[in-house]
Design a protein around this motif. Structure first.
Motif, PDB file in Angstrom:
ATOM      1  N   LEU A   1      -4.721  -3.701   4.248  1.00  0.00           N
ATOM      2  CA  LEU A   1      -4.747  -4.223   2.888  1.00  0.00           C
ATOM      3  C   LEU A   1      -3.438  -4.918   2.533  1.00  0.00           C
ATOM      4  O   LEU A   1      -3.438  -5.981   1.896  1.00  0.00           O
ATOM      5  CB  LEU A   1      -5.022  -3.088   1.898  1.00  0.00           C
ATOM      6  CG  LEU A   1      -6.449  -2.532   1.884  1.00  0.00           C
ATOM      7  CD1 LEU A   1      -6.535  -1.297   0.998  1.00  0.00           C
ATOM      8  CD2 LEU A   1      -7.441  -3.588   1.424  1.00  0.00           C
ATOM      9  N   THR A   2      -2.307  -4.340   2.913  1.00  0.00           N
ATOM     10  CA  THR A   2      -1.033  -4.993   2.604  1.00  0.00           C
ATOM     11  C   THR A   2      -0.899  -6.312   3.359  1.00  0.00           C
ATOM     12  O   THR A   2      -0.337  -7.281   2.835  1.00  0.00           O
ATOM     13  CB  THR A   2       0.160  -4.082   2.935  1.00  0.00           C
ATOM     14  OG1 THR A   2       0.159  -3.745   4.332  1.00  0.00           O
ATOM     15  CG2 THR A   2       0.118  -2.803   2.107  1.00  0.00           C
TER      16      THR A   2
ATOM     17  N   ALA B   1       4.037  -5.861  -0.875  1.00  0.00           N
ATOM     18  CA  ALA B   1       2.710  -5.342  -1.203  1.00  0.00           C
ATOM     19  C   ALA B   1       2.645  -3.851  -0.922  1.00  0.00           C
ATOM     20  O   ALA B   1       3.258  -3.359   0.032  1.00  0.00           O
ATOM     21  CB  ALA B   1       1.636  -6.072  -0.393  1.00  0.00           C
ATOM     22  N   ILE B   2       1.899  -3.159  -1.759  1.00  0.00           N
ATOM     23  CA  ILE B   2       1.702  -1.719  -1.613  1.00  0.00           C
ATOM     24  C   ILE B   2       0.210  -1.416  -1.652  1.00  0.00           C
ATOM     25  O   ILE B   2      -0.527  -1.968  -2.480  1.00  0.00           O
ATOM     26  CB  ILE B   2       2.411  -0.936  -2.737  1.00  0.00           C
ATOM     27  CG1 ILE B   2       3.926  -0.979  -2.566  1.00  0.00           C
ATOM     28  CG2 ILE B   2       1.954   0.511  -2.779  1.00  0.00           C
ATOM     29  CD1 ILE B   2       4.692  -0.265  -3.656  1.00  0.00           C
ATOM     30  N   ALA B   3      -0.221  -0.544  -0.770  1.00  0.00           N
ATOM     31  CA  ALA B   3      -1.574   0.013  -0.824  1.00  0.00           C
ATOM     32  C   ALA B   3      -1.454   1.523  -0.861  1.00  0.00           C
ATOM     33  O   ALA B   3      -0.727   2.114  -0.044  1.00  0.00           O
ATOM     34  CB  ALA B   3      -2.394  -0.437   0.375  1.00  0.00           C
TER      35      ALA B   3
ATOM     36  N   ARG C   1      -1.169   8.848   0.328  1.00  0.00           N
ATOM     37  CA  ARG C   1      -0.674   8.000   1.408  1.00  0.00           C
ATOM     38  C   ARG C   1      -0.424   6.596   0.869  1.00  0.00           C
ATOM     39  O   ARG C   1      -1.202   6.094   0.055  1.00  0.00           O
ATOM     40  CB  ARG C   1      -1.686   7.955   2.556  1.00  0.00           C
ATOM     41  CG  ARG C   1      -1.851   9.294   3.245  1.00  0.00           C
ATOM     42  CD  ARG C   1      -2.917   9.259   4.304  1.00  0.00           C
ATOM     43  NE  ARG C   1      -2.967  10.538   5.011  1.00  0.00           N
ATOM     44  CZ  ARG C   1      -3.835  10.832   5.968  1.00  0.00           C
ATOM     45  NH1 ARG C   1      -4.739   9.941   6.342  1.00  0.00           N
ATOM     46  NH2 ARG C   1      -3.814  12.007   6.554  1.00  0.00           N
ATOM     47  N   MET C   2       0.642   5.987   1.338  1.00  0.00           N
ATOM     48  CA  MET C   2       1.023   4.676   0.853  1.00  0.00           C
ATOM     49  C   MET C   2       1.581   3.833   1.996  1.00  0.00           C
ATOM     50  O   MET C   2       2.217   4.362   2.915  1.00  0.00           O
ATOM     51  CB  MET C   2       2.076   4.824  -0.253  1.00  0.00           C
ATOM     52  CG  MET C   2       2.517   3.517  -0.891  1.00  0.00           C
ATOM     53  SD  MET C   2       3.952   2.785  -0.085  1.00  0.00           S
ATOM     54  CE  MET C   2       5.261   3.817  -0.735  1.00  0.00           C
ATOM     55  N   TRP C   3       1.285   2.531   1.953  1.00  0.00           N
ATOM     56  CA  TRP C   3       1.852   1.601   2.921  1.00  0.00           C
ATOM     57  C   TRP C   3       2.584   0.498   2.175  1.00  0.00           C
ATOM     58  O   TRP C   3       2.075  -0.062   1.200  1.00  0.00           O
ATOM     59  CB  TRP C   3       0.759   0.985   3.805  1.00  0.00           C
ATOM     60  CG  TRP C   3       1.342   0.350   5.041  1.00  0.00           C
ATOM     61  CD1 TRP C   3       1.859  -0.906   5.159  1.00  0.00           C
ATOM     62  CD2 TRP C   3       1.508   0.966   6.312  1.00  0.00           C
ATOM     63  NE1 TRP C   3       2.333  -1.117   6.425  1.00  0.00           N
ATOM     64  CE2 TRP C   3       2.113   0.015   7.163  1.00  0.00           C
ATOM     65  CE3 TRP C   3       1.181   2.221   6.825  1.00  0.00           C
ATOM     66  CZ2 TRP C   3       2.418   0.276   8.493  1.00  0.00           C
ATOM     67  CZ3 TRP C   3       1.475   2.491   8.147  1.00  0.00           C
ATOM     68  CH2 TRP C   3       2.084   1.530   8.970  1.00  0.00           C
TER      69      TRP C   3
ATOM     70  N   PHE D   1       9.327  -6.011   6.870  1.00  0.00           N
ATOM     71  CA  PHE D   1       9.234  -4.558   6.813  1.00  0.00           C
ATOM     72  C   PHE D   1       7.783  -4.133   6.677  1.00  0.00           C
ATOM     73  O   PHE D   1       7.011  -4.726   5.910  1.00  0.00           O
ATOM     74  CB  PHE D   1      10.032  -4.016   5.637  1.00  0.00           C
ATOM     75  CG  PHE D   1      10.107  -2.514   5.597  1.00  0.00           C
ATOM     76  CD1 PHE D   1      11.035  -1.834   6.366  1.00  0.00           C
ATOM     77  CD2 PHE D   1       9.229  -1.783   4.806  1.00  0.00           C
ATOM     78  CE1 PHE D   1      11.103  -0.440   6.340  1.00  0.00           C
ATOM     79  CE2 PHE D   1       9.287  -0.406   4.773  1.00  0.00           C
ATOM     80  CZ  PHE D   1      10.225   0.266   5.548  1.00  0.00           C
ATOM     81  N   SER D   2       7.382  -3.080   7.383  1.00  0.00           N
ATOM     82  CA  SER D   2       6.028  -2.547   7.276  1.00  0.00           C
ATOM     83  C   SER D   2       6.048  -1.097   7.732  1.00  0.00           C
ATOM     84  O   SER D   2       6.374  -0.807   8.883  1.00  0.00           O
ATOM     85  CB  SER D   2       5.063  -3.364   8.142  1.00  0.00           C
ATOM     86  OG  SER D   2       3.734  -2.939   7.968  1.00  0.00           O
TER      87      SER D   2
END
Length: 471
Positions: free
Chosen positions: A31-32, A49-51, A182-184, A191-192
């Motif tokens: 998603l990010t 971006a954050i998911a 949980r977050m990405w 950065f990831s």
């Protein structure tokens, strides 16, 4: 935040992890990636971006019966677009391809209309965290989480323990919560990485008396690992004992007296200092410590430090919300203010590097925030400090606040116990305590009663010469 407690609905503890268990992260990472691609196509210069995916089960009981049960789950996405020194942030709970395209276009359009801020921008690639493995922090409970039935049983046991204490008329609420999150985070500068957390919480609010003589108090704890939680009986009994001790509360006398902040509320006093060293407030000129860098803000011998790497503490983290590597640091050393709390933008406004303290959610841009704050304890017990104060107020709870962020003038409603001849004489309520934070903090003496499992580890604090308004 690390483990703590508060009255009313109990906060879900924050717990992060990475490395050993990537189940469920592939979707968030994907998603990010979609968000970044869509924002670039919409014309963005820089993007993050954050998911986020979260589930929580909460159970409340009352009078031996289930009062409320709730399960919440869902996925949220957030996008920040930077374009020509302008920024915009948008979020959504729908994560379809169409929605992602729409919010990217909307964010780019909003950014074009935003005011220019030359301090906005992502980190340089060589500033980013090289390691994102937080497995050593042990911040995810891999044991089977309690079922809703098990959570209800925990809450019932806490309620029963409170009701077993003589003098308790009823238990207003007893509740248990279990959560997973949980977050990405992904950025256009390369950065990831993913973060995850679990939490377990239990709290009880007990009541004694009735009508105008009614008093209430509470107890609660939260942990990342269920095995670290105290028993429900401990929490229920503590809530009841605190409540019963408040029977017969009345107003204290009015005058100037020493105040002993119990460890339950002492962190709130230090929290005002933490707000004043936040770079966002300093950059706006809205901090009563804005000109205090290098000056004494606490008595000599006292340090305030942040350690984001404490194992099994929910706020612990290897990198911040802008992908920068975190590290333990002191911001007050021997009583002297040595550092602000900064993210990239506020650091640039003040001509300083970020202290890797960026925090953010899906709907907001990064802003500075602290994790795992520890204060140097003293050498005396709270009872010894009470004996030293002779006559004054022991504060165990606070309500309302009038804090002037620019001058540090301080006024708060308080309740607790009146001290005479160094010992508790009677419980008090409906009083106000006041002073100036700069002066108050220079006149404090810490006790030696640091409590484990606190995101803000602050002991009881004796403050000389405050105004008490009671009778």
């Amino acid at each position: 935040m690390g483990a703590g407690h508060c009255p009313g609905p109990f906060p879900i503890a924050a717990r992060f992890f990475w490395g050993n268990d990537m189940n469920g992260f592939d979707k968030l990472e994907g998603l990010t990636r979609q968000l970044l691609d869509a924002a670039r196509k919409a014309g963005a210069d820089q993007v993050d971006a954050i998911a986020l995916e979260a589930t929580a089960v909460s159970i409340d009981v009352r009078a031996g019966q289930l009062e409320h049960a709730e399960r919440a789950e869902g996925v949220e996405i957030g996008l920040r677009v930077l374009l020509g020194g302008r920024q915009a942030t948008v979020s959504a709970s729908d994560h379809s391809e169409r929605t992602i395209q729409e919010i990217a276009e909307r964010a780019a359009a909003m950014a074009r209309e935003a005011p220019v801020d030359d301090t906005l921008g992502l980190a340089e690639p060589d500033e980013l965290a090289k390691s994102t493995d937080t497995a050593a922090l042990d911040l995810y409970d891999h044991e089977t989480p309690p079922t809703p039935e098990a959570l209800q049983e925990l809450a019932l046991r806490a309620e029963a323990a409170a009701l077993a204490v003589d003098g308790i008329s009823t238990v207003e609420s007893a509740g248990a919560v279990q959560s997973q999150r949980r977050m990405w985070l992904a950025t256009s500068n390369g950065f990831s990485a993913g973060l995850g957390r679990t939490g377990h919480s239990l709290s009880t609010i007990a009541i004694t008396g009735s009508g105008t003589a009614m008093e209430r108090d509470w107890a609660g704890e939260s942990r990342v690992h269920f095995s670290d939680m105290p028993s429900p009986e401990e929490i229920g009994q503590l809530a009841a004992e605190r409540t019963v001790s408040r029977r017969g509360a009345r107003k204290p006398p009015t005058g100037t007296f020493p105040i002993l902040y119990d460890e339950r509320v002492a962190s709130g006093l230090i929290g005002h200092l933490l707000s004043a060293v936040n770079g966002a407030a300093v950059a706006r000129g809205a901090s009563w410590l804005r000109d205090a860098m290098g000056e004494q803000v606490l008595p000599a011998g006292i340090d305030l430090r942040e350690d984001p790497h404490i194992p099994r503490f929910g706020s612990s983290r290897i990198f911040d919300a802008e992908g920068l590597p975190t590290a333990p640091r002191s911001f007050v050393q021997d009583g002297v203010l040595t550092s602000w709390t900064l993210d990239l933008s506020t650091g640039r406004k003040l001509g300083l590097p970020s202290t890797a303290n960026a925090m953010r959610g899906t709907s907001s841009p990064p802003s500075p925030g602290l994790t795992n704050v520890l204060m140097t304890p003293g050498t005396h017990t709270p009872a010894e400090l009470a004996a030293q104060m002779g006559r004054g107020l022991l504060v165990t709870s606070m309500l309302g606040a009038s804090i002037n962020s620019t001058t540090g003038d301080y006024s708060r409603g308080a309740a607790g116990f009146w001290i005479e001849n160094g010992e508790i004489a009677y419980p008090v309520n409906e009083c106000t305590i006041a002073g100036n934070l700069r002066d108050m903090l220079m006149r404090l003496t810490p006790a030696n009663d640091l409590i484990a499992w606190r995101g803000m580890s602050v002991p009881s604090l004796l403050v000389e010469g405050m105004t008490v308004a009671g009778d």
